[in-house]
Write a protein that holds these residues in place. Structure first.
Motif, PDB file in Angstrom:
ATOM      1  N   ASN A   1      37.263  29.618  83.830  1.00  0.00           N
ATOM      2  CA  ASN A   1      37.435  28.387  84.613  1.00  0.00           C
ATOM      3  C   ASN A   1      36.779  28.472  85.980  1.00  0.00           C
ATOM      4  N   SER A   2      36.322  29.654  86.337  1.00  0.00           N
ATOM      5  CA  SER A   2      35.683  29.833  87.645  1.00  0.00           C
ATOM      6  C   SER A   2      34.623  30.928  87.536  1.00  0.00           C
ATOM      7  N   PHE A   3      33.794  31.004  88.602  1.00  0.00           N
ATOM      8  CA  PHE A   3      32.708  31.982  88.648  1.00  0.00           C
ATOM      9  C   PHE A   3      32.777  32.702  89.993  1.00  0.00           C
ATOM     10  N   PHE A   4      32.983  34.018  89.945  1.00  0.00           N
ATOM     11  CA  PHE A   4      33.046  34.797  91.181  1.00  0.00           C
ATOM     12  C   PHE A   4      31.643  35.243  91.568  1.00  0.00           C
ATOM     13  N   HIS A   5      31.218  34.861  92.787  1.00  0.00           N
ATOM     14  CA  HIS A   5      29.876  35.192  93.277  1.00  0.00           C
ATOM     15  C   HIS A   5      29.967  36.470  94.104  1.00  0.00           C
ATOM     16  N   PHE A   6      29.302  37.527  93.656  1.00  0.00           N
ATOM     17  CA  PHE A   6      29.416  38.820  94.325  1.00  0.00           C
ATOM     18  C   PHE A   6      28.774  38.821  95.705  1.00  0.00           C
ATOM     19  N   PHE A   7      27.813  37.951  95.931  1.00  0.00           N
ATOM     20  CA  PHE A   7      27.108  37.947  97.217  1.00  0.00           C
ATOM     21  C   PHE A   7      28.006  37.483  98.367  1.00  0.00           C
ATOM     22  N   ASP A   8      28.655  36.350  98.196  1.00  0.00           N
ATOM     23  CA  ASP A   8      29.493  35.814  99.277  1.00  0.00           C
ATOM     24  C   ASP A   8      30.987  35.964  98.999  1.00  0.00           C
ATOM     25  N   ARG A   9      31.339  36.605  97.856  1.00  0.00           N
ATOM     26  CA  ARG A   9      32.723  36.896  97.490  1.00  0.00           C
ATOM     27  C   ARG A   9      33.563  35.618  97.337  1.00  0.00           C
ATOM     28  N   LYS A  10      32.907  34.537  96.935  1.00  0.00           N
ATOM     29  CA  LYS A  10      33.607  33.265  96.767  1.00  0.00           C
ATOM     30  C   LYS A  10      33.796  32.943  95.294  1.00  0.00           C
ATOM     31  N   GLU A  11      34.920  32.284  95.018  1.00  0.00           N
ATOM     32  CA  GLU A  11      35.213  31.826  93.675  1.00  0.00           C
ATOM     33  C   GLU A  11      34.719  30.377  93.554  1.00  0.00           C
ATOM     34  N   TYR A  12      33.794  30.144  92.625  1.00  0.00           N
ATOM     35  CA  TYR A  12      33.207  28.820  92.438  1.00  0.00           C
ATOM     36  C   TYR A  12      33.830  28.156  91.204  1.00  0.00           C
ATOM     37  N   SER A  13      34.138  26.876  91.326  1.00  0.00           N
ATOM     38  CA  SER A  13      34.496  26.123  90.121  1.00  0.00           C
ATOM     39  C   SER A  13      33.236  25.966  89.273  1.00  0.00           C
ATOM     40  N   LYS A  14      33.398  25.482  88.050  1.00  0.00           N
ATOM     41  CA  LYS A  14      32.229  25.303  87.203  1.00  0.00           C
ATOM     42  C   LYS A  14      31.252  24.326  87.828  1.00  0.00           C
ATOM     43  N   ASP A  15      31.760  23.242  88.388  1.00  0.00           N
ATOM     44  CA  ASP A  15      30.886  22.247  89.031  1.00  0.00           C
ATOM     45  C   ASP A  15      30.165  22.864  90.236  1.00  0.00           C
ATOM     46  N   GLU A  16      30.879  23.679  91.020  1.00  0.00           N
ATOM     47  CA  GLU A  16      30.264  24.320  92.185  1.00  0.00           C
ATOM     48  C   GLU A  16      29.209  25.334  91.748  1.00  0.00           C
ATOM     49  N   PHE A  17      29.501  26.043  90.657  1.00  0.00           N
ATOM     50  CA  PHE A  17      28.532  26.987  90.103  1.00  0.00           C
ATOM     51  C   PHE A  17      27.256  26.270  89.676  1.00  0.00           C
ATOM     52  N   LEU A  18      27.410  25.175  88.959  1.00  0.00           N
ATOM     53  CA  LEU A  18      26.252  24.406  88.499  1.00  0.00           C
ATOM     54  C   LEU A  18      25.461  23.853  89.683  1.00  0.00           C
ATOM     55  N   ARG A  19      26.186  23.395  90.700  1.00  0.00           N
ATOM     56  CA  ARG A  19      25.524  22.848  91.891  1.00  0.00           C
ATOM     57  C   ARG A  19      24.751  23.949  92.633  1.00  0.00           C
ATOM     58  N   TYR A  20      25.368  25.117  92.768  1.00  0.00           N
ATOM     59  CA  TYR A  20      24.701  26.239  93.440  1.00  0.00           C
ATOM     60  C   TYR A  20      23.411  26.615  92.708  1.00  0.00           C
ATOM     61  N   CYS A  21      23.494  26.723  91.406  1.00  0.00           N
ATOM     62  CA  CYS A  21      22.316  27.107  90.617  1.00  0.00           C
ATOM     63  C   CYS A  21      21.217  26.061  90.721  1.00  0.00           C
ATOM     64  N   SER A  22      21.600  24.799  90.784  1.00  0.00           N
ATOM     65  CA  SER A  22      20.615  23.734  90.925  1.00  0.00           C
ATOM     66  C   SER A  22      19.921  23.814  92.281  1.00  0.00           C
ATOM     67  N   LEU A  23      20.709  24.020  93.346  1.00  0.00           N
ATOM     68  CA  LEU A  23      20.136  24.108  94.692  1.00  0.00           C
ATOM     69  C   LEU A  23      19.227  25.315  94.837  1.00  0.00           C
ATOM     70  N   GLN A  24      19.588  26.436  94.185  1.00  0.00           N
ATOM     71  CA  GLN A  24      18.801  27.674  94.285  1.00  0.00           C
ATOM     72  C   GLN A  24      17.723  27.764  93.202  1.00  0.00           C
ATOM     73  N   ASN A  25      17.633  26.743  92.362  1.00  0.00           N
ATOM     74  CA  ASN A  25      16.639  26.689  91.277  1.00  0.00           C
ATOM     75  C   ASN A  25      16.796  27.876  90.318  1.00  0.00           C
ATOM     76  N   LEU A  26      18.048  28.207  89.982  1.00  0.00           N
ATOM     77  CA  LEU A  26      18.337  29.276  89.029  1.00  0.00           C
ATOM     78  C   LEU A  26      18.472  28.665  87.644  1.00  0.00           C
ATOM     79  N   LYS A  27      17.570  29.033  86.754  1.00  0.00           N
ATOM     80  CA  LYS A  27      17.528  28.394  85.440  1.00  0.00           C
ATOM     81  C   LYS A  27      17.729  29.358  84.280  1.00  0.00           C
ATOM     82  N   LYS A  28      17.356  30.609  84.458  1.00  0.00           N
ATOM     83  CA  LYS A  28      17.473  31.596  83.390  1.00  0.00           C
ATOM     84  C   LYS A  28      18.312  32.773  83.870  1.00  0.00           C
ATOM     85  N   PHE A  29      19.160  33.277  82.952  1.00  0.00           N
ATOM     86  CA  PHE A  29      20.117  34.310  83.330  1.00  0.00           C
ATOM     87  C   PHE A  29      20.135  35.454  82.324  1.00  0.00           C
TER      88      PHE A  29
END
Length: 321
Positions: A144-172
């Protein structure tokens, strides 16, 4: 802006001559000991070296600075034409293949090119952008959430998707999580072509990160960084150090950081980091020490290249041969 630069240059020049005059007067009035000379000259800004001090450069390693070396090295890489050695945005999948080829463990990869939508389906796994620096774009998918190791923040799915869009992250890359239930422990070795400069242990937990720096002998040291989150770590093992040494010795670069993930006595190589964040934050003593290590490593690498050493495994894995 020109006025600001002019004022800055004037103050730098004034500081230069003030320091050199004070040094000369101190030596004339009460001759400095060898240790006092070394201390004073090791703190001399290299841009302040005058011709009559040039003989002291070799003797006292004037200008040795990790911060300065990193700045110059990043700039140097701009002019590489046919090779991309230790790039800033390294390909993590290629790094993993390279490490595996040397016989060292990496977390098992279950997907090498997952889409953003696919990455969301791997609950309990690490999902990380194929390219990136340090831990940016590295998440633990908790469902239900995504923990980002860089900033130690817990992202909701929507926040995760938004972050990836802003950073142009497409492949994992999707890989097993080897950090354990009590949190993640990282060991980050600052490697200078086969020699340890310092190592940083990071304990990641719900209360935040804790940090402990070690010298090359695994003794705890003060580097001027992370004073508020310092803890007394247990050091690193010979096997962990030997892994970092072997990896850095196989890369034609004077510096890389080799990041290990440690859990219950086992370890895996997580990443190879070329430009670690905070390289400018070490105190003067450690910055000088690591600056010397950088210069020494560059000299050893140059001699090995001149003596015909090949870096076939590295070049092959990075598609340069």
């Amino acid at each position: 802006m020109k006025d600001v630069v002019t004022e800055y240059s004037s103050k730098m020049a004034e500081a230069k001559w003030t320091f050199l005059r004070s040094l000369k007067e101190s030596d004339e009035n009460n001759p400095l000991t060898e240790d006092e000379n070394k201390y004073a000259l090791s703190h001399l800004n290299p841009s302040h070296v005058t011709t009559n001090r040039s003989v002291d450069i070799r003797k006292y390693a004037i200008g040795a600075s990790f911060k300065v070396s990193m700045v110059n090295y990043i700039l140097e890489k701009k002019y590489y034409k046919n090779f991309s050695i230790a790039p800033s945005a390294n390909d993590k999948l290629v790094d993993a293949r390279f490490v595996s080829s040397l016989g060292y463990p990496v977390p098992n990869v279950v997907s090498r090119s997952a889409s953003l939508a696919e990455a969301c389906e791997y609950k309990g796994y690490i999902v990380k952008s194929i390219t990136g620096a340090a831990s940016k774009g590295v998440f633990l998918n908790n469902g239900n959430s995504f923990f980002h190791f860089f900033d130690r923040k817990e992202y909701s799915k929507d926040e995760f998707l938004r972050y990836c869009s802003l950073q142009n992250l497409k492949k994992f890359i999707v890989e097993e999580y080897v950090g354990g239930n009590k949190g993640v422990t990282d060991l980050k070795f600052y490697m200078f072509y086969g020699e340890v400069g310092v190592a940083l242990e990071v304990k990641r937990g719900e209360a935040g990160n804790q940090h402990c720096f070690y010298n090359s002998g695994s003794d705890i040291i003060n580097t001027g960084r992370y004073k508020e989150t310092a803890f007394k770590g247990a050091g690193f093992s010979d096997a962990q150090r030997n892994c970092a040494v072997a990896i850095s010795k196989a890369i034609p670069s004077p510096f890389v950081r080799v990041d290990l993930i440690v859990n219950d006595g086992n370890f895996w190589v997580g990443e190879i980091t070329a430009h670690p964040g905070g390289f400018e934050e070490f105190n003067k003593e450690v910055d000088f020490l690591l600056g010397e290590r950088f210069i020494e490593a560059r000299a050893r690498l140059m001699e090995d290249l001149l003596n015909g050493k090949k870096f076939d495994e590295y070049l092959k894995r990075y598609n340069y041969s």
